[in-house]
Design an enzyme around this catalytic site. Structure first.
Site, PDB file in Angstrom:
ATOM      1  N   CYS A   1      36.894  46.854  -2.222  1.00 30.56           N
ATOM      2  CA  CYS A   1      37.641  45.698  -2.746  1.00 30.56           C
ATOM      3  C   CYS A   1      37.073  45.173  -4.061  1.00 30.56           C
ATOM      4  O   CYS A   1      37.715  44.375  -4.732  1.00 30.56           O
ATOM      5  CB  CYS A   1      37.646  44.579  -1.726  1.00 30.56           C
ATOM      6  SG  CYS A   1      38.315  45.093  -0.162  1.00 30.56           S
TER       7      CYS A   1
ATOM      8  N   ASN B   1      45.652  41.848   2.211  1.00 28.74           N
ATOM      9  CA  ASN B   1      44.471  42.283   1.452  1.00 28.74           C
ATOM     10  C   ASN B   1      44.747  43.697   0.944  1.00 28.74           C
ATOM     11  O   ASN B   1      44.877  44.622   1.749  1.00 28.74           O
ATOM     12  CB  ASN B   1      43.258  42.246   2.382  1.00 28.74           C
ATOM     13  CG  ASN B   1      41.980  42.742   1.739  1.00 28.74           C
ATOM     14  OD1 ASN B   1      42.006  43.453   0.750  1.00 28.74           O
ATOM     15  ND2 ASN B   1      40.852  42.364   2.318  1.00 28.74           N
TER      16      ASN B   1
ATOM     17  N   HIS C   1      39.381  38.230  -5.393  1.00 31.00           N
ATOM     18  CA  HIS C   1      39.892  39.276  -4.506  1.00 31.00           C
ATOM     19  C   HIS C   1      40.545  38.585  -3.317  1.00 31.00           C
ATOM     20  O   HIS C   1      39.970  37.678  -2.715  1.00 31.00           O
ATOM     21  CB  HIS C   1      38.745  40.181  -4.048  1.00 31.00           C
ATOM     22  CG  HIS C   1      39.121  41.008  -2.854  1.00 31.00           C
ATOM     23  ND1 HIS C   1      40.267  41.758  -2.827  1.00 31.00           N
ATOM     24  CD2 HIS C   1      38.535  41.175  -1.640  1.00 31.00           C
ATOM     25  CE1 HIS C   1      40.369  42.359  -1.643  1.00 31.00           C
ATOM     26  NE2 HIS C   1      39.326  42.013  -0.911  1.00 31.00           N
TER      27      HIS C   1
HETATM   28  N1  ACO Z   1      45.747  38.158  17.123  1.00 31.65           N
HETATM   29  C1  ACO Z   1      45.404  37.343  18.140  1.00 31.65           C
HETATM   30  N2  ACO Z   1      44.134  37.205  18.562  1.00 31.65           N
HETATM   31  C2  ACO Z   1      43.180  37.918  17.928  1.00 31.65           C
HETATM   32  C3  ACO Z   1      43.485  38.784  16.869  1.00 31.65           C
HETATM   33  C4  ACO Z   1      44.819  38.885  16.470  1.00 31.65           C
HETATM   34  N3  ACO Z   1      45.223  39.681  15.459  1.00 31.65           N
HETATM   35  N4  ACO Z   1      42.340  39.349  16.443  1.00 31.65           N
HETATM   36  C5  ACO Z   1      41.365  38.857  17.201  1.00 31.65           C
HETATM   37  N5  ACO Z   1      41.875  37.999  18.109  1.00 31.65           N
HETATM   38  C6  ACO Z   1      41.146  37.226  19.129  1.00 31.65           C
HETATM   39  C7  ACO Z   1      39.818  37.868  19.455  1.00 31.65           C
HETATM   40  O1  ACO Z   1      39.952  38.848  20.467  1.00 31.65           O
HETATM   41  C8  ACO Z   1      39.038  36.668  19.919  1.00 31.65           C
HETATM   42  O2  ACO Z   1      39.392  36.367  21.253  1.00 31.65           O
HETATM   43  P1  ACO Z   1      38.262  35.937  22.307  1.00 31.65           P
HETATM   44  O3  ACO Z   1      37.692  34.654  21.772  1.00 31.65           O
HETATM   45  O4  ACO Z   1      39.030  35.779  23.584  1.00 31.65           O
HETATM   46  O5  ACO Z   1      37.278  37.061  22.302  1.00 31.65           O
HETATM   47  C9  ACO Z   1      39.551  35.542  19.042  1.00 31.65           C
HETATM   48  O6  ACO Z   1      40.846  35.956  18.592  1.00 31.65           O
HETATM   49  C10 ACO Z   1      38.676  35.254  17.859  1.00 31.65           C
HETATM   50  O7  ACO Z   1      38.373  36.506  17.216  1.00 31.65           O
HETATM   51  P2  ACO Z   1      37.424  36.612  15.977  1.00 31.65           P
HETATM   52  O8  ACO Z   1      37.165  38.030  15.643  1.00 31.65           O
HETATM   53  O9  ACO Z   1      36.249  35.688  16.185  1.00 31.65           O
HETATM   54  O10 ACO Z   1      38.362  35.966  14.866  1.00 31.65           O
HETATM   55  P3  ACO Z   1      37.985  35.546  13.414  1.00 31.65           P
HETATM   56  O11 ACO Z   1      38.259  34.132  13.229  1.00 31.65           O
HETATM   57  O12 ACO Z   1      36.632  36.066  13.001  1.00 31.65           O
HETATM   58  O13 ACO Z   1      39.068  36.345  12.583  1.00 31.65           O
HETATM   59  C11 ACO Z   1      39.239  38.234  11.123  1.00 31.65           C
HETATM   60  C12 ACO Z   1      39.075  37.774  12.560  1.00 31.65           C
HETATM   61  C13 ACO Z   1      40.577  37.728  10.599  1.00 31.65           C
HETATM   62  C14 ACO Z   1      39.217  39.744  11.065  1.00 31.65           C
HETATM   63  C15 ACO Z   1      38.086  37.620  10.302  1.00 31.65           C
HETATM   64  O14 ACO Z   1      36.845  37.906  10.882  1.00 31.65           O
HETATM   65  C16 ACO Z   1      38.074  38.085   8.893  1.00 31.65           C
HETATM   66  O15 ACO Z   1      39.003  37.779   8.137  1.00 31.65           O
HETATM   67  N6  ACO Z   1      37.002  38.786   8.481  1.00 31.65           N
HETATM   68  C17 ACO Z   1      36.861  39.244   7.122  1.00 31.65           C
HETATM   69  C18 ACO Z   1      37.821  40.305   6.871  1.00 31.65           C
HETATM   70  C19 ACO Z   1      38.128  40.415   5.414  1.00 31.65           C
HETATM   71  O16 ACO Z   1      39.112  39.937   4.906  1.00 31.65           O
HETATM   72  N7  ACO Z   1      37.269  41.042   4.719  1.00 31.65           N
HETATM   73  C20 ACO Z   1      37.492  41.150   3.327  1.00 31.65           C
HETATM   74  C21 ACO Z   1      36.354  41.766   2.684  1.00 31.65           C
HETATM   75  S1  ACO Z   1      36.441  43.443   2.952  1.00 31.65           S
HETATM   76  C22 ACO Z   1      37.760  43.937   2.127  1.00 31.65           C
HETATM   77  O17 ACO Z   1      38.464  43.181   1.496  1.00 31.65           O
HETATM   78  C23 ACO Z   1      38.127  45.377   2.202  1.00 31.65           C
END
Ligand code: ACO
Length: 369
Positions: free
Chosen positions: A112, A281, A251
């Site tokens: 990215c 993204n 980004h």
């Molecule tokens: N829909 C519904 N529920 C979900 C989903 C979904 N798509 N995905 C996860 N959940 C659930 C999980 O199972 C979890 O449930 P639990 O509490 O019962 O275990 C709960 O939601 C919370 O999950 P988390 O993984 O803690 O959710 P988080 O708030 O961290 O969001 C996400 C996940 C969106 C992937 C986030 O971590 C994120 O955006 N990370 C960065 C990703 C990114 O954009 N990186 C960019 C840099 S890299 C690049 O650009 C290539």
């Protein structure tokens, strides 16, 4: 005084087929509200053509915007995590299609952060006088590395391409400072398997090995801290402070990452440009696509100080600080379009959903929805 690298042309190519949050609800256990609140994304694009086709059209639009002919280019650099082929490079294929016969070509992979890394490279080449007119493209067909029943990854990413033309200028506009960084020891948090996106060479590999491996939470935390620290460091190198920044075009990783990183720096939301809602993204393509959208929205003004922070796989990060040039309107427009398609988004994802079905307790021959 050595010349500076200033953006004189910008263009993007957004493939037409949309994958909405409501579409995702049909194939995985998720919902629109969860995705939008956690990521700021409502929809992303799934390309019916190769990333090279997206790159070519974005390039033609950027060249028309700059008022340049392809033969005038000295160099074409493509930043991509998902090149159609490893060799020839996407840049070489685009050079051929454009007829940019005087341009050198290479691809660069910094995930990215690719557009920022590419710009940092060509800035040095423009300042040293080795090249004068350069096309930088970010192009991705990320959907090829997703498993569309994996709710932790497939909700985030989309396809697209953006391009920027840089020219040498003697004025005070252009790239003022850059910062590039990496922490290879954290590389395991985001792994794209090695594959060219042309065709679907899946059969030879174990299913688990051909999809994106991704640890969302550590990436989230590193991205917030990394983008903020890198932006502050780059501003200092430019002899500026956050108060001097007119616009941040980050980004488009995740709306919450952008919000947290810019808050950390004390930059108000009205100075931050986002277009993640309808594109997702798009990795290396996100900043150049956002430049096009920011210009079209009238968010760029002559002499503006613009910050471009990025963070991605590798782990890599980087920031550009630029003073925008005098021109904010395109010199010309390119009228070409992608070949039309009648395919629905589930036509485009059918092979993917069948291939990964066994990882989700389903049979590949079952209906996909
Ligand atoms: N829909 C519904 N529920 C979900 C989903 C979904 N798509 N995905 C996860 N959940 C659930 C999980 O199972 C979890 O449930 P639990 O509490 O019962 O275990 C709960 O939601 C919370 O999950 P988390 O993984 O803690 O959710 P988080 O708030 O961290 O969001 C996400 C996940 C969106 C992937 C986030 O971590 C994120 O955006 N990370 C960065 C990703 C990114 O954009 N990186 C960019 C840099 S890299 C690049 O650009 C290539």
């Amino acid at each position: 005084m050595s010349p500076k690298a200033v953006i004189t042309g910008w263009g993007k190519c957004v493939p037409p087929v949309e994958l909405t949050n409501q579409d995702l609800e049909k194939v995985m256990d998720t919902n629109d509200q969860w995705i939008f609140e956690r990521t700021g994304i409502k929809s992303r694009r799934i390309s019916h053509v190769e990333g090279t086709d997206l790159a070519e059209l974005a390039a033609r639009r950027a060249l028309a915007c700059a008022g340049l002919e392809p033969e005038e280019l000295d160099l074409i650099v493509v930043a991509s995590t998902t090149p159609e082929l490893l060799c020839p490079s996407v840049a070489a294929m685009v050079q051929d299609r454009l007829g940019a016969v005087n341009a050198g070509t290479f691809d660069l992979n910094a995930a990215c952060s690719g557009f920022v890394y590419a710009t940092a490279n060509i800035t040095g080449m423009i300042e040293s006088g080795f090249v004068k007119k350069v096309l930088v493209i970010g192009a991705e067909k990320l959907h090829i590395a997703m498993d569309y029943r994996d709710r932790s990854t497939a909700i985030l990413f989309g396809d697209g391409a953006g391009a920027a033309v840089y020219e040498a200028t003697e004025g005070d506009a252009g790239v003022l400072a850059v910062d590039l960084g990496a922490d290879g020891s954290m590389g395991y948090t985001m792994v794209f398997p090695s594959l060219g996106t042309r065709g679907e060479p899946y059969e030879a590999r174990p299913i688990e090995d051909v999809r994106l491996y991704f640890e969302g939470q550590p990436i989230f935390k590193m991205a917030v801290k990394g983008m903020a620290a890198s932006t502050e460091k780059t501003l200092e190198r430019a002899g500026l402070t956050v108060d001097d920044v007119d616009l941040v075009i980050p980004h488009q990783a995740n709306a919450r990452i952008i919000d947290a990183a810019t808050r950390r720096m004390g930059i108000p939301p009205e100075k931050v440009f986002t277009n993640i809602e309808n594109l997702g993204n798009t990795a290396a393509a996100s900043i150049p696509m956002a430049i096009s959208d920011a210009a079209a929205a009238g968010r760029l003004h002559p002499g503006d100080i613009v910050a471009f922070p990025a963070f991605g796989g590798g782990i890599t990060w980087g920031t550009l600080i630029m003073r925008w040039g005098q021109r904010t309107e395109p010199v010309g427009t390119h009228q070409g379009e992608l070949p039309p398609t009648d395919a629905t988004v589930f036509d485009l994802l059918e092979n993917n959903l069948r291939f990964f079905a066994p990882l989700h307790g389903r049979d590949s021959a079952d209906p996909i929805i």
